[in-house]
Design a protein around this motif. Structure first.
Motif: not given
Length: 416
Positions: A37-40, A57-58, A116-119, A164-166
């Motif tokens: 989610f962070v990456a997308a 995207a959200g 995104v929607p597949l996940l 950490g993602g950021g």
């Protein structure tokens, strides 16, 4: 006395091999959800520079949740162990599409918006399955403690994953984060493969008639119990949190960029972590009182965060605003697992998730549009109203205001 009781329950839970594995697998899977989610969100914003597309995207990340009720009957009948393994393995395969597209120099916003929607759809299978597995592995008296432990680890690891993602995005880019994400889903697949979840009396694939009846039964339990009002309150929270989610990357960019974005996400998760830790101490307090008072405090902290003008104060106050969310999530999960008949828990969980998810994506979509029109700061400030409305709703609706403490809730209280 209370402390000894909690320590005894913790020891009992951690001595349960099935729960321990579910607990570990769920935590690792949660890391995967947070990372993608962070990456997308950041990748779409960096590729397009538009909060409107970030909102899309959200929206796509949340919209499939509206269809979750369709998977509920399958979750209740399917072997949960196999279902958990299959959903995690498919998520690992789907998330790899982004690094593969980048390697082929074909990475675009539409590619990310397709992944995104597949996940999100696969998550609609995995989440109810994990929730339905808990009461099959854990004694009734330990349900609040089980949810508190699970939520606490989720929030702690989620906070680290978001921060950490950021940091990963700032250092090596969002595409690498998707690759790391695939590894987490593979790890959770291996853990879930080692769990033996007891099956219910209902098994196998339902007939078309049984499938429709199962869906109707899940909806009926929600509609004719206090769950209907609880879902309405949760929908309010999701809508206003969606407004913030859409513009958070742009809001963070005004303070410093991807690193700040990760800190704000981490602060939200840390706040929910603290709330999760408090939940075990609140199971003897009426849920109506806990929710009303908690969300009033949350609304005040949220508004203060936007008005403070200090980056450090924004992060701290933003985190404090989400403390009541953490407690609420744990206590409501325990209420569901105790108050809903075990054989219908999968479809009821999926139904409540669908109803809330119908509203949440609209908030994200609207937030993205408003962000381009009036700016991210105003949108986030206005979202504080949402928490105040939740508090007011729980106070004004008699069924919610008088809702008992979780440890006083009767078994199958929501059955119809």
């Amino acid at each position: 006395m209370l402390r000894n009781r909690l320590d005894e329950r913790t020891a009992d839970l951690l001595g349960n091999v099935g729960f321990r594995r579910l607990y570990a697998g769920h935590a690792v899977s949660e890391v995967g959800d947070e990372l993608y989610f962070v990456a997308a969100m950041w990748l779409v914003y960096s590729l397009s520079g538009s909060t409107a597309l970030t909102g899309v995207a959200g929206f796509l990340a949340r919209a499939p949740g509206a269809l979750g009720f369709l998977f509920g009957p399958l979750v209740d009948r399917a072997p949960l162990g196999r279902l958990l393994v299959g959903s995690e393995l498919l998520q690992a395969a789907v998330v790899l599409a982004v690094p593969v597209a980048a390697a082929l120099d074909a990475l675009t916003v539409p590619v990310v918006l397709a992944v995104v929607p597949l996940l999100a759809t696969l998550k609609r299978i995995s989440d109810p399955a994990q929730n339905a597995a808990v009461p099959r592995l854990v004694a009734d008296r330990n349900l609040v403690r089980a949810n508190s432990l699970t939520a606490t680890s989720d929030r702690a690891i989620g906070a680290l994953a978001r921060a950490g993602g950021g940091a990963i995005i700032a250092a090596v880019g969002a595409v690498t984060l998707f690759a790391v994400n695939a590894v987490t889903f593979l790890a959770s697949t291996l853990v879930f493969a080692a769990i033996a979840v007891p099956r219910t009396d209902k098994g196998g694939s339902p007939s078309a008639r049984e499938y429709v009846d199962d869906i109707a039964e899940g909806i009926g339990i929600v509609r004719h119990s206090a769950l209907a009002h609880m879902v309405a309150g949760a929908a309010l929270a999701t809508f206003f949190m969606g407004l913030t989610t859409a513009v958070l990357p742009a809001f963070a960019a005004t303070f410093g960029g991807a690193g700040t974005y990760g800190l704000l996400l981490a602060a939200m998760t840390a706040g929910m972590l603290c709330g999760s830790l408090l939940a075990s101490w609140l199971e003897t307090v009426p849920l109506g009182l806990v929710t009303s008072a908690g969300f009033v405090a949350g609304a005040a902290c949220w508004a203060a965060a936007v008005l403070s003008g200090s980056p450090l104060a924004v992060v701290v106050l933003f985190g404090l605003a989400f403390v009541p969310v953490g407690s609420y999530n744990v206590l409501v999960s325990a209420a569901l697992q105790s108050g809903v008949p075990e054989e219908t828990l999968g479809r009821v969980t999926a139904t409540t998730g669908s109803l809330v998810s119908t509203v949440g994506p609209l908030g994200i979509l609207l937030g993205g549009v408003l962000g381009d029109v009036v700016g991210s700061t105003l949108v986030i400030g206005g979202s504080a109203v949402g928490f105040a409305l939740i508090a007011a709703y729980w106070f004004l609706v008699p069924t919610l205001r008088q809702f008992p403490a979780i440890d006083a809730l009767e078994r199958n209280a929501f059955a119809v």
